[in-house]
Design a protein around this motif. Structure first.
Motif, mmCIF file in Angstrom:
data_model
loop_
_atom_site.group_PDB
_atom_site.id
_atom_site.type_symbol
_atom_site.label_atom_id
_atom_site.label_comp_id
_atom_site.label_asym_id
_atom_site.label_seq_id
_atom_site.Cartn_x
_atom_site.Cartn_y
_atom_site.Cartn_z
ATOM 1 N N ILE A 189 3.514 -5.336 -7.090
ATOM 2 C CA ILE A 189 4.213 -4.051 -7.001
ATOM 3 C C ILE A 189 4.277 -3.378 -8.370
ATOM 4 C CG2 ILE A 189 6.476 -2.993 -6.592
ATOM 5 C CD1 ILE A 189 6.843 -5.083 -4.329
ATOM 6 N N ALA A 190 4.537 -4.170 -9.410
ATOM 7 C CA ALA A 190 4.563 -3.600 -10.764
ATOM 8 C C ALA A 190 3.203 -3.022 -11.145
ATOM 9 C CB ALA A 190 4.985 -4.672 -11.770
ATOM 10 N N GLY A 218 3.877 -3.248 -17.193
ATOM 11 C CA GLY A 218 2.775 -4.108 -17.622
ATOM 12 C C GLY A 218 3.245 -5.485 -18.046
ATOM 13 N N THR A 219 4.456 -5.570 -18.592
ATOM 14 C CA THR A 219 4.991 -6.851 -19.052
ATOM 15 C C THR A 219 5.330 -7.778 -17.890
ATOM 16 O OG1 THR A 219 5.897 -5.770 -21.016
ATOM 17 C CG2 THR A 219 6.790 -7.917 -20.464
ATOM 18 N N VAL A 220 5.629 -7.217 -16.724
ATOM 19 C CA VAL A 220 5.966 -8.036 -15.560
ATOM 20 C C VAL A 220 4.840 -9.020 -15.241
ATOM 21 C CG1 VAL A 220 6.455 -7.970 -13.070
ATOM 22 C CG2 VAL A 220 7.499 -6.291 -14.598
ATOM 23 N N ASN A 268 -5.505 -3.133 -6.276
ATOM 24 C CA ASN A 268 -4.054 -3.241 -6.199
ATOM 25 C C ASN A 268 -3.698 -4.195 -5.077
ATOM 26 O OD1 ASN A 268 -3.306 -1.297 -8.218
ATOM 27 N ND2 ASN A 268 -3.880 0.317 -6.785
ATOM 28 N N SER A 269 -2.653 -4.968 -5.251
ATOM 29 C CA SER A 269 -2.171 -5.842 -4.189
ATOM 30 C C SER A 269 -0.967 -5.163 -3.549
ATOM 31 C CB SER A 269 -1.770 -7.212 -4.748
ATOM 32 O OG SER A 269 -1.356 -8.063 -3.723
ATOM 33 N N VAL A 270 -1.114 -4.819 -2.280
ATOM 34 C CA VAL A 270 -0.036 -4.129 -1.577
ATOM 35 C C VAL A 270 0.573 -5.076 -0.551
ATOM 36 C CG1 VAL A 270 -1.138 -1.896 -1.910
ATOM 37 C CG2 VAL A 270 -1.594 -3.182 0.177
#
Length: 458
Positions: free
Chosen positions: A44-45, A83-85, A402-404
């Protein structure tokens, strides 16, 4: 048809059930399921960053606002946070998997799950997970804590508990008086088994540095060989290359609905195979795209390109409403069926089906062990997969970057997963229509069959 159904029920179901109950495969399957909070948080991030907040993302590009004030703000204060997530989610999947598998194996064997999981993590690190110097494949990743270490994590998560249990069962442990608190007793019991396991891991790491292996220098230079390097060269890359061929995609796409036809959760049963291969490639795509890589290749881990078929490809193009693409079946029943009970089930199943939940229709129609609906249910999924596979391979659709969430409705899933690639949306919609057309004649046949057997139902 009844004889064919009976044959499959007599011969396939016992084998599939036995595989589904195999304790090691159960641990692998459940461990991957346990990683979902990390996977989805990271996904999600990344999705928000790639689509909404990054100055180089989809929305900024569409609006031609890359250098606007709001995107300057996003780029300085929002995008770095998102981005840090990644560092605490997708980048530690291998480490988390080594713990989760060992923990679940210990639970299943009535052993100390926490101590077993901790020792498994220690062994994983001892084998060399903190150091990675790949000159070709994802060179920006400096460790094997994430998806690059998944294959080793599988082995560690299974082997470490087996060794640990064997030592404990021989009573090679430190016994403490009954007056000592249980937590302290558990810790002391794990000292000898844990030390032996970690010494074995250290010995393996040292021994590998003394053995010359072919094919290492091109990718790793003069770096000492570790088990992680061996799996990258001899296991991960060959599997990744095979996975980008039509045969494996076709077989998996056929087996999932075939198992479901007998009431067995096909996707879960095959997760022990699909997650390490296609899930790993999806994580590779997410992280590679984050680094600015957009080129697609048939050998993604060797050429540092994006894979054109990953785990999310099934969600985007094939599982329209769930395994077997049952949302088009629901629509066909609502439009063309006159059987009251089927229409009622379809009506109640429509909302869950839109969000990829199809148990109501699978067991309500039912499709499971249904001699009519079982045919399109099994056959349409490989057809849809091959259409999407070649569309992705040709570059018309995809790639998945992207992973949704798997509950994202059809077509929208494909658009979000590919950063709104128009070809992806078109193929997803086309497959939705094709599945509807495949189901339609069988809905009519089921309608006529029910009219003969139960005239009062129509």
């Amino acid at each position: 048809m009844n004889k064919l159904i009976q044959f499959f029920e007599d011969h396939l179901v016992p084998v599939a059930a036995k595989i589904g109950n195999q304790r090691h495969l159960i641990a692998i399957r459940d461990a991957f399921a346990a990683l979902m909070p990390l996977v989805m948080a990271g996904a999600i991030a990344l999705l928000l960053n790639n689509v909404v907040f990054s100055p180089g993302g989809l929305l900024a590009t569409l609006l031609k606002a890359e250098e606007s004030g709001i995107y300057t703000f996003f780029g300085e204060y929002i995008s770095p946070i998102l981005g840090t997530v990644d560092s605490g989610t997708l980048s530690i999947l291998g480490l988390a998997l080594a713990f989760a598998i060992a923990y679940l194996r210990a639970q299943a064997e009535d052993q100390d799950a926490l101590i077993t999981g901790i020792i498994s993590v220690g062994a994983y690190i001892t084998l060399g997970a903190l150091s990675r110097e790949n000159l070709i494949v994802a060179p920006w990743v400096g460790h094997y804590l994430g998806s690059q270490g998944v294959f080793v994590a599988l082995i560690v998560g299974l082997v470490v508990p087996a060794i640990y249990f064997g030592i404990v069962n021989k009573n090679w442990t430190i016994k403490m008086p009954d007056t000592v608190p249980p937590a302290v007793t558990r810790g002391f019991m794990g000292i000898i088994p844990g030390t032996i396991v970690l010494l074995l891991a250290a010995t393996i790491k040292f021994a590998l540095t003394k053995i010359p292996f072919v094919g290492m220098e091109a990718m790793f230079g003069e770096a000492p060989t570790t088990i992680f390097m061996l799996f990258e060269v001899y296991i991960a890359m060959p599997f990744a290359n095979i996975s980008q061929g039509p045969l494996l995609v076709f077989i998996i796409s056929l087996l999932v609905p075939m198992l479901w036809s007998f009431g067995l959760h096909g996707a879960n049963l095959l997760a022990a195979v699909t997650s390490p291969i296609y899930g790993n490639l999806q994580n590779h795509n997410l992280q590679a795209f984050k680094e600015g890589i957009t080129e697609v290749g048939a050998r993604p881990l060797e050429t540092n390109t994006l894979a054109f078929w990953v785990s999310g490809s099934w969600d985007a193009y094939v599982y329209h409403g769930g395994s077997g693409a049952t949302l088009p079946l629901i629509i066909a029943i609502l439009v063309f069926s006159k059987v009251r009970d089927q229409r009622e089930v379809a009506r109640l199943s429509l909302a869950p089906g839109i969000f990829m939940i199809n148990e109501p229709v699978l067991f309500g129609i039912p499709i499971v062990l249904n001699p009519i609906y079982i045919i399109p249910f099994v056959l349409n999924q490989p057809i849809l997969a091959m259409i999407a596979f070649y569309a992705s391979k040709s570059g018309f659709a995809g790639p998945i970057v992207n992973s949704v969430p798997w509950t994202t409705p059809p077509v929208l899933n494909a658009l979000l997963a590919t950063n709104f690639n128009p070809g992806a949306g078109l193929i997803a919609f086309l497959n939705l229509v094709i599945a509807f057309l495949i189901y339609l004649p069988f809905v009519i046949v089921a309608n006529r069959a029910d009219a003969k057997l139960n005239p009062s139902d129509v």
